[in-house]
Design a protein around this motif. Structure first.
Motif, PDB file in Angstrom:
ATOM      1  N   THR A   1      59.330  91.276   5.372  1.00 36.13           N
ATOM      2  CA  THR A   1      58.801  92.383   6.172  1.00 36.13           C
ATOM      3  C   THR A   1      57.558  92.957   5.513  1.00 36.13           C
ATOM      4  OG1 THR A   1      59.385  94.465   7.278  1.00 36.13           O
ATOM      5  CG2 THR A   1      60.121  94.202   5.000  1.00 36.13           C
TER       6      THR A   1
ATOM      7  N   LEU B   1      61.197  86.496   9.784  1.00 39.12           N
ATOM      8  CA  LEU B   1      60.316  87.659   9.824  1.00 39.12           C
ATOM      9  C   LEU B   1      61.080  88.842  10.391  1.00 39.12           C
ATOM     10  CD1 LEU B   1      57.123  85.920  11.231  1.00 39.12           C
ATOM     11  CD2 LEU B   1      57.645  86.431   8.841  1.00 39.12           C
ATOM     12  N   GLU B   2      60.857  90.004   9.820  1.00 40.63           N
ATOM     13  CA  GLU B   2      61.686  91.163  10.165  1.00 40.63           C
ATOM     14  C   GLU B   2      60.850  92.437  10.162  1.00 40.63           C
ATOM     15  OE1 GLU B   2      65.555  92.434  11.215  1.00 40.63           O
ATOM     16  OE2 GLU B   2      64.917  90.424  10.665  1.00 40.63           O
TER      17      GLU B   2
ATOM     18  N   CYS C   1      52.830  91.161  14.771  1.00 40.80           N
ATOM     19  CA  CYS C   1      53.917  90.206  14.546  1.00 40.80           C
ATOM     20  C   CYS C   1      53.704  88.889  15.301  1.00 40.80           C
ATOM     21  CB  CYS C   1      55.255  90.826  14.948  1.00 40.80           C
ATOM     22  SG  CYS C   1      55.372  91.283  16.689  1.00 40.80           S
TER      23      CYS C   1
ATOM     24  N   GLU D   1      53.565  85.311  13.243  1.00 41.96           N
ATOM     25  CA  GLU D   1      54.510  84.229  13.520  1.00 41.96           C
ATOM     26  C   GLU D   1      53.774  82.960  13.983  1.00 41.96           C
ATOM     27  OE1 GLU D   1      58.670  83.543  15.905  1.00 41.96           O
ATOM     28  OE2 GLU D   1      56.978  84.378  17.017  1.00 41.96           O
TER      29      GLU D   1
ATOM     30  N   HIS E   1      60.979  85.127  14.127  1.00 44.11           N
ATOM     31  CA  HIS E   1      60.896  86.592  14.096  1.00 44.11           C
ATOM     32  C   HIS E   1      62.115  87.147  14.830  1.00 44.11           C
ATOM     33  CE1 HIS E   1      58.578  90.524  15.158  1.00 44.11           C
ATOM     34  NE2 HIS E   1      59.370  90.680  14.109  1.00 44.11           N
TER      35      HIS E   1
END
Length: 389
Positions: free
Chosen positions: A68, A132-133, A140, A144, A157
């Motif tokens: 993150t 992915l967080e 985002c 990604e 994600h």
């Protein structure tokens, strides 16, 4: 003592929810020689000759990085990477508990896309997958996309795709309960960020009908000014009737509502304008509408993100099994077809004789779920040719 204080005291007591444990005790000189020097040189040389051996001779084949930048943390917003660490640790604990997958939290102190992508790529050789967080939209999407282009391991994600898969499963079973035909449904999604856009895309790919996306300004329509690239893309394939207006306008005659937005945006009166409405109000901790209010408005099926109401729509039903399946066959990526397979496998875990308006998904605490999801994901990866085992 309330839940907040209990959680704070537990974290103070534990001083971290995960730890690194050696898989073999080091008790003798022979143990030391085999686990470290000089014996460790042999697997190093084997990997130098055969890159694929890194997945067999190290823990890499069962290890996921949970990454993150701390910009969109669990309903708390942009609280930074250090403050995001308890959530990332919790996610790693869920990976291990529900699927036997090892995971490591990595909180990166940048919100620059180039730096974030480069950092994650540069550490990717230590892992078998990247989760992915809590990275804010629209950044985002770009992170990604670029990582999937560069990395030779699955990049997923979870805020987008894990949420989309569990919502799709719930929608499949809610349609079964209400007798609705997927292709004829009008589904309103409120919250045109990472989760909302991914939900819309997945539902469309699974044959659900017209999606109407809404954001803080109301209904999104192709050609609207001020949309980010992700919203522009989803606008081109949704709202086929080119509706305009507010969320209340969108809900008129709608079959389903999916909320990934903010508390208390929907009223019982708005629900009453829907058609035998399916209401998934997933804002946490306070949903867009409380279940009793949704039912007062005539909702046929209601789900939330909370554990204290029926039909908890929770990502823990999805991401452990998705990664377990992908890692088992060493998939190069997690494809759209693998996501669909996961959604259908999860939905099928609720048999006809148990399906009802208050039970459309298995319990998030059911640890057998991940094995079923993993099998479906692995089989699809093999069928598509993206598996390496």
């Amino acid at each position: 003592m309330d839940l907040k204080q209990q959680a704070l005291e537990l974290h103070q007591q534990l001083r971290g929810k995960i730890e690194v444990v050696a898989r073999k005790p080091i008790e003798t000189r022979e143990d030391l020689s085999l686990m470290y020097t000089p014996g460790v040189a042999e697997p190093c040389l084997a990997i130098q000759k055969d890159y694929d051996a890194s997945f067999r001779l190290t823990r890499r084949g069962n290890l996921v990085a949970v990454v993150t930048d701390g910009s969109a943390v669990l309903g708390l917003g942009d609280i930074g990477p250090a403050a995001a660490m308890p959530v990332m640790e919790g996610k790693c604990a869920l990976f291990k508990e529900f699927a036997g997958v090892d995971a490591f939290p990595i909180c990166v102190d940048t919100q620059d896309v180039d730096q974030l992508v480069e950092t994650i790529y540069l550490i990717s050789k230590s892992f078998g997958g990247i989760n992915l967080e809590d990275i804010a939209a629209p950044r985002c999407f770009e992170v990604e996309r670029r990582l999937k282009e560069r990395c030779d391991i699955p990049v997923f994600h979870d805020d987008q795709h894990g949420t989309a898969i569990v919502v799709a499963s719930a929608m499949l079973n809610a349609a079964r309960v209400t007798g609705k035909i997927a292709s004829e449904m009008k589904i309103v999604i409120n919250g045109a960020g990472a989760a909302g856009i991914a939900i819309g895309k997945l539902l469309l790919s699974m044959g659900f009908g017209n999606m109407v996306m809404c954001d803080i300004n109301g209904i999104i329509c192709a050609g609207d000014q001020g949309l980010n690239p992700g919203q522009e893309e989803i606008a081109r394939i949704t709202n086929t009737n080119r509706e305009h207006g507010s969320l209340a306008d969108a809900l008129k005659s709608a079959d389903a509502f999916v909320g990934v937005s903010r508390p208390n945006l929907v009223t019982a009166e708005m629900v009453s304008t829907m058609k035998d409405g399916i209401v998934f109000a997933m804002a946490n901790p306070t949903p867009e509408i409380m279940p009793d209010e949704a039912k007062r408005g005539g909702a046929a099926v209601v789900g939330t993100g909370r554990s204290d109401f029926p039909n908890q729509i929770n990502n823990v039903l999805v991401f452990p099994g998705v990664f377990k399946g992908a890692l088992t066959v060493r998939a190069r990526e997690i494809t759209e077809e693998m996501k669909v397979a996961a959604a259908k496998a999860l939905a099928a875990l609720v048999p006809d004789n148990r399906l009802n308006p208050a039970y459309i998904l298995p319990s998030p605490l059911d640890k057998s779920v991940s094995a079923t999801v993993a099998q479906a994901v692995a089989a699809t990866a093999r069928a598509q040719g993206v598996a390496r085992l």
